[in-house]
Motif scaffolding. Sequence first.
Motif, PDB file in Angstrom:
ATOM      1  N   GLY A 321       0.783  -1.225   0.000  1.00 38.84           N
ATOM      2  CA  GLY A 321       0.000   0.000   0.000  1.00 38.84           C
ATOM      3  C   GLY A 321       0.813   1.272   0.000  1.00 38.84           C
ATOM      4  O   GLY A 321       0.249   2.360  -0.168  1.00 38.84           O
ATOM      5  N   ASP A 322       2.136   1.184   0.181  1.00 30.49           N
ATOM      6  CA  ASP A 322       2.962   2.393   0.161  1.00 30.49           C
ATOM      7  C   ASP A 322       3.695   2.560  -1.170  1.00 30.49           C
ATOM      8  O   ASP A 322       4.622   3.355  -1.275  1.00 30.49           O
ATOM      9  N   TYR A 323       3.261   1.820  -2.202  1.00 37.55           N
ATOM     10  CA  TYR A 323       3.774   1.992  -3.561  1.00 37.55           C
ATOM     11  C   TYR A 323       2.786   2.852  -4.356  1.00 37.55           C
ATOM     12  O   TYR A 323       1.565   2.665  -4.254  1.00 37.55           O
ATOM     13  N   TYR A 324       3.346   3.749  -5.159  1.00 32.98           N
ATOM     14  CA  TYR A 324       2.514   4.656  -5.949  1.00 32.98           C
ATOM     15  C   TYR A 324       3.105   4.809  -7.350  1.00 32.98           C
ATOM     16  O   TYR A 324       4.289   4.546  -7.585  1.00 32.98           O
ATOM     17  N   ARG A 325       2.245   5.255  -8.267  1.00 35.57           N
ATOM     18  CA  ARG A 325       2.693   5.551  -9.625  1.00 35.57           C
ATOM     19  C   ARG A 325       2.251   6.962  -9.977  1.00 35.57           C
ATOM     20  O   ARG A 325       1.125   7.360  -9.658  1.00 35.57           O
ATOM     21  N   THR A 326       3.150   7.695 -10.600  1.00 33.20           N
ATOM     22  CA  THR A 326       2.803   9.036 -11.064  1.00 33.20           C
ATOM     23  C   THR A 326       3.156   9.187 -12.527  1.00 33.20           C
ATOM     24  O   THR A 326       4.174   8.665 -12.993  1.00 33.20           O
ATOM     25  N   ALA A 327       2.312   9.883 -13.251  1.00 34.72           N
ATOM     26  CA  ALA A 327       2.634  10.228 -14.631  1.00 34.72           C
ATOM     27  C   ALA A 327       3.727  11.279 -14.642  1.00 34.72           C
ATOM     28  O   ALA A 327       3.941  12.004 -13.657  1.00 34.72           O
ATOM     29  N   VAL A 328       4.429  11.366 -15.754  1.00 33.53           N
ATOM     30  CA  VAL A 328       5.362  12.472 -15.995  1.00 33.53           C
ATOM     31  C   VAL A 328       4.648  13.440 -16.921  1.00 33.53           C
ATOM     32  O   VAL A 328       4.277  13.086 -18.044  1.00 33.53           O
ATOM     33  N   ARG A 329       4.445  14.664 -16.452  1.00 30.21           N
ATOM     34  CA  ARG A 329       3.695  15.659 -17.223  1.00 30.21           C
ATOM     35  C   ARG A 329       4.627  16.811 -17.621  1.00 30.21           C
ATOM     36  O   ARG A 329       5.839  16.657 -17.698  1.00 30.21           O
ATOM     37  N   THR A 330       4.066  17.968 -17.886  1.00 28.78           N
ATOM     38  CA  THR A 330       4.876  19.123 -18.252  1.00 28.78           C
ATOM     39  C   THR A 330       5.647  19.627 -17.037  1.00 28.78           C
ATOM     40  O   THR A 330       5.329  19.279 -15.887  1.00 28.78           O
ATOM     41  N   ARG A 331       6.643  20.460 -17.263  1.00 27.45           N
ATOM     42  CA  ARG A 331       7.462  20.949 -16.153  1.00 27.45           C
ATOM     43  C   ARG A 331       6.609  21.679 -15.124  1.00 27.45           C
ATOM     44  O   ARG A 331       6.766  21.472 -13.913  1.00 27.45           O
ATOM     45  N   GLU A 332       5.697  22.519 -15.568  1.00 24.70           N
ATOM     46  CA  GLU A 332       4.860  23.269 -14.637  1.00 24.70           C
ATOM     47  C   GLU A 332       4.031  22.321 -13.772  1.00 24.70           C
ATOM     48  O   GLU A 332       3.940  22.497 -12.550  1.00 24.70           O
ATOM     49  N   ASP A 333       3.424  21.313 -14.394  1.00 26.38           N
ATOM     50  CA  ASP A 333       2.615  20.361 -13.638  1.00 26.38           C
ATOM     51  C   ASP A 333       3.484  19.551 -12.677  1.00 26.38           C
ATOM     52  O   ASP A 333       3.103  19.322 -11.518  1.00 26.38           O
ATOM     53  N   ASN A 334       4.640  19.114 -13.147  1.00 22.78           N
ATOM     54  CA  ASN A 334       5.532  18.329 -12.291  1.00 22.78           C
ATOM     55  C   ASN A 334       5.984  19.126 -11.082  1.00 22.78           C
ATOM     56  O   ASN A 334       6.091  18.597  -9.961  1.00 22.78           O
ATOM     57  N   GLU A 335       6.246  20.419 -11.273  1.00 20.08           N
ATOM     58  CA  GLU A 335       6.653  21.254 -10.145  1.00 20.08           C
ATOM     59  C   GLU A 335       5.511  21.433  -9.147  1.00 20.08           C
ATOM     60  O   GLU A 335       5.744  21.505  -7.935  1.00 20.08           O
ATOM     61  N   THR A 336       4.284  21.476  -9.656  1.00 23.83           N
ATOM     62  CA  THR A 336       3.129  21.547  -8.759  1.00 23.83           C
ATOM     63  C   THR A 336       3.034  20.285  -7.914  1.00 23.83           C
ATOM     64  O   THR A 336       2.770  20.345  -6.704  1.00 23.83           O
ATOM     65  N   LEU A 337       3.248  19.140  -8.529  1.00 22.85           N
ATOM     66  CA  LEU A 337       3.227  17.878  -7.796  1.00 22.85           C
ATOM     67  C   LEU A 337       4.307  17.877  -6.717  1.00 22.85           C
ATOM     68  O   LEU A 337       4.021  17.550  -5.548  1.00 22.85           O
ATOM     69  N   ILE A 338       5.515  18.231  -7.059  1.00 24.33           N
ATOM     70  CA  ILE A 338       6.617  18.207  -6.102  1.00 24.33           C
ATOM     71  C   ILE A 338       6.354  19.174  -4.953  1.00 24.33           C
ATOM     72  O   ILE A 338       6.585  18.860  -3.767  1.00 24.33           O
ATOM     73  N   ARG A 339       5.870  20.362  -5.277  1.00 26.65           N
ATOM     74  CA  ARG A 339       5.596  21.347  -4.218  1.00 26.65           C
ATOM     75  C   ARG A 339       4.566  20.812  -3.216  1.00 26.65           C
ATOM     76  O   ARG A 339       4.720  20.954  -1.993  1.00 26.65           O
ATOM     77  N   ASN A 340       3.528  20.165  -3.721  1.00 22.96           N
ATOM     78  CA  ASN A 340       2.511  19.616  -2.830  1.00 22.96           C
ATOM     79  C   ASN A 340       3.010  18.410  -2.072  1.00 22.96           C
ATOM     80  O   ASN A 340       2.655  18.220  -0.895  1.00 22.96           O
ATOM     81  N   LEU A 341       3.832  17.604  -2.692  1.00 24.50           N
ATOM     82  CA  LEU A 341       4.412  16.464  -1.981  1.00 24.50           C
ATOM     83  C   LEU A 341       5.274  16.934  -0.814  1.00 24.50           C
ATOM     84  O   LEU A 341       5.237  16.351   0.282  1.00 24.50           O
ATOM     85  N   LYS A 342       6.045  17.985  -1.027  1.00 17.93           N
ATOM     86  CA  LYS A 342       6.880  18.523   0.054  1.00 17.93           C
ATOM     87  C   LYS A 342       6.031  18.905   1.254  1.00 17.93           C
ATOM     88  O   LYS A 342       6.432  18.719   2.401  1.00 17.93           O
ATOM     89  N   GLU A 343       4.845  19.434   0.978  1.00 15.33           N
ATOM     90  CA  GLU A 343       3.997  19.925   2.065  1.00 15.33           C
ATOM     91  C   GLU A 343       3.256  18.808   2.782  1.00 15.33           C
ATOM     92  O   GLU A 343       2.928  18.952   3.973  1.00 15.33           O
ATOM     93  N   VAL A 344       2.943  17.718   2.105  1.00 12.10           N
ATOM     94  CA  VAL A 344       2.138  16.667   2.754  1.00 12.10           C
ATOM     95  C   VAL A 344       2.992  15.548   3.337  1.00 12.10           C
ATOM     96  O   VAL A 344       2.534  14.816   4.207  1.00 12.10           O
ATOM     97  N   LEU A 345       4.242  15.418   2.897  1.00  9.14           N
ATOM     98  CA  LEU A 345       5.070  14.340   3.434  1.00  9.14           C
ATOM     99  C   LEU A 345       5.576  14.705   4.834  1.00  9.14           C
ATOM    100  O   LEU A 345       5.991  15.835   5.060  1.00  9.14           O
TER     101      LEU A 345
END
Length: 345
Positions: A321-345
Amino acid sequence: MPTYTHGGDIWAFGSPVLDFSANLHPLGMPREVAAAAREAVAEAIHYPDPFCRRLRAAISSLLDVPAEQVICGGGAADLIGRLCLALRPRRAVVTAPTFSEYEQFLRLAGCRVERYGLRGEEQFDLTEPFLDVVEDGVDMVFLCTPNNPTGRLVPPALLERTAARCREKGALLVVDECFITLTDGPSILPLLDRYPNLFLLRAFTKSYAMPGLRLGYGLCADEALLDRLYAAGQPWGVSTVAQAAGEAACAVPDWPERGRVLLRAERPRLTAALRDLGLTVWEGEANYLLFRAPGDQGLKERLAERGILIRSCANYPGLAGDYYRTAVRTREDNETLIRNLKEVL
């Protein structure tokens, strides 16, 4: 209501979401494809061509294969179901983890399914010992390259050896190449004529970002098998709109390469950023990445609260249950994902 276990379920949310759970071309659908789909609605007053003649001719021209070796369906999953229904294999081999529909349709057809486990410490790569499980009594083998959800390519030489082994044992080898055009790896398309027991699965879903139109196709030199697949499905399995969109996609042959250019830059950046957050990331070769957040089984839900979807891999055999998959999107979208991951982890 059944449980939905795939990515892309944006309909469960009442507000817009940024979807990393579906692995599509990072630049979206070509405008030519969208325009063709809109124009084709006017022809929807007629039944669609049951044999997808123009679409098969377009695929034939694009891939330089005889149109007689092409069959179209309502997505690759439709063709997987037809294969299992038409052939009714008694015993089949799948890898684990991999796309769940192989096993699902095999079991619906009454087949005994044997899983071959892939190992995380080996990058979840398929290796030579796999050949030993293709033995007498195996009727069908499913392989996915690049594999879903690991993103790892199967070495072409090993695929050919598997095709030869399957031919020797009287088994059909089904190779899912739905993501192959978004990688820099080679297809085994040139092997079709040499191995009539080889069936390739492809889909416009990934390469042209058109999952809502449901369009996939199969390639096989065994035309008698293709006839059986036609008989195993409904006569009008591909809508007029989807057929027109597929023709238009074939007329934009450089679209997958445009995606590959972006992925060559963004996939390593996203991989490094995820690792900087302390996540374990496997070296994917497609437009998605498998990663692990050790001990964290609620990451998908916390991101969903912020309007970002990733794919939980908890339902994949061999993954937790601690395995995940993420798509690779545009740079702007990827940066949004990383920014939110930093905040929730």
